[in-house]
Design a protein around this motif. Sequence first.
Motif, short mmCIF file in Angstrom:
data_model
loop_
_atom_site.label_atom_id
_atom_site.label_comp_id
_atom_site.label_asym_id
_atom_site.label_seq_id
_atom_site.Cartn_x
_atom_site.Cartn_y
_atom_site.Cartn_z
N THR A 228 5.75 -13.13 5.02
CA THR A 228 4.69 -12.22 5.43
C THR A 228 5.31 -10.65 4.80
N LEU A 229 6.56 -10.51 5.00
CA LEU A 229 7.21 -9.21 4.69
C LEU A 229 6.90 -8.94 3.14
N ILE A 230 6.87 -10.14 2.21
CA ILE A 230 6.68 -9.90 0.95
C ILE A 230 5.14 -9.42 0.62
N LYS A 231 4.34 -10.24 1.23
CA LYS A 231 2.98 -9.72 1.21
C LYS A 231 2.70 -8.57 1.66
N LEU A 232 3.24 -8.15 2.59
CA LEU A 232 3.13 -6.74 3.42
C LEU A 232 3.29 -5.65 2.22
N SER A 233 4.50 -5.86 1.85
CA SER A 233 5.27 -5.11 0.89
C SER A 233 4.47 -4.75 -0.38
N LYS A 234 3.96 -6.09 -0.92
CA LYS A 234 3.36 -6.14 -2.23
C LYS A 234 1.76 -5.29 -2.02
N ASP A 235 1.43 -5.24 -0.93
CA ASP A 235 0.30 -4.51 -0.47
C ASP A 235 0.25 -2.84 -0.15
N GLY A 236 1.57 -2.48 -0.26
CA GLY A 236 1.83 -1.22 -0.27
C GLY A 236 2.46 -0.58 0.96
N LEU A 237 2.79 -1.45 1.89
CA LEU A 237 3.02 -1.29 3.22
C LEU A 237 4.39 -0.64 3.49
N GLY A 238 5.29 -0.57 2.26
CA GLY A 238 6.62 -0.33 2.49
C GLY A 238 7.63 -1.28 1.69
N MET A 239 8.55 -1.02 1.50
CA MET A 239 9.65 -1.91 0.81
C MET A 239 10.22 -2.73 1.72
#
Length: 312
Positions: A228-239
């Motif tokens: 989930t963290l990887i998907k959210l990060s790729k969506d531009g929500l943070g590193m």
Amino acid sequence: MTITQLKYTLSVAEHKNFTVAAEHCFVTQPTLSMQIQKLEEELDAKIFNRSKKPIELTPVGEKIVEQAKVIVDESNRIIDIVHQQKGYIGGEFKLGIIPTVMPTLLPMFLKNFTRTYPKVQLVIEELTTDEIIRKLTDGYIDAAIAATPLGNEAIKERVLYYEPFVGLIPNEHRLFSKSKLDVEDLELEDVLLLEDGHCFKNSVINLCKMNKKDDDKKFHLESGSFDTLIKLSKDGLGMTLLPYLNTLDLSEEDKKYLREFNTPPPAREVSLIYHKSQLKMQLIEALKSNIDGIIRGAIAFSDVDIISPIRK
């Protein structure tokens, strides 16, 4: 009074439910209930308050359970002593593994271990570090794999490997253009974290606090899984930060977002841990040797900066 009755009692005390306890003891619920009732009749004391949901121990029940733990543990040690003397590698071995290690390490060694030691009945449970410490102390598991050091004098730690942290940086992030990261680049409110209960979250927070930046700021979002963290990060929500082994199975497309740290990279220490009174040393040595032989091919890092999983 029998050892079996005490084991059933401990199971109910742990699970706070007769049906669940019976399932873990591989007996029917009526059989388990009848044996506990016989024990209560023999002792002329109620061990459980059955009117409570979940079931609770009575005051005298708490003392009985504490003594039952000692008796059952000592009875198990007799078998362990015999196995140790004979050099026998077999029997039941209960192993706890923290959630951030289970998906990557377990598939690497499980098949090889069970093939090499077919007489071992390996019972594996995913547990948080706090649950592992409690279950090791209470004798519910024999050993565990967790991030260390834990600073617990009752628990022995045998290092398996050092696993570096790797940054995952989305396209529009301020650090995307960097080929390698420095710890000083990190800002806590900019890092997506795992939810409470994961020791990797504590390590990341401790790492960010090394900069003395934004200690009191809240991060944006927490999640229960690295996927989930990887998907959210790729969506531009943070590193986000990932353990090295979690990066190996990423797609080539996703790997373009990865950034390693300059030497020495921050890393977590992953160890095989067990209570200092543990007697199943032949099994522990077999497990450690098996993992050592496999993990060397995946991680070749030694010059690292170990970040503690203990919340500061």
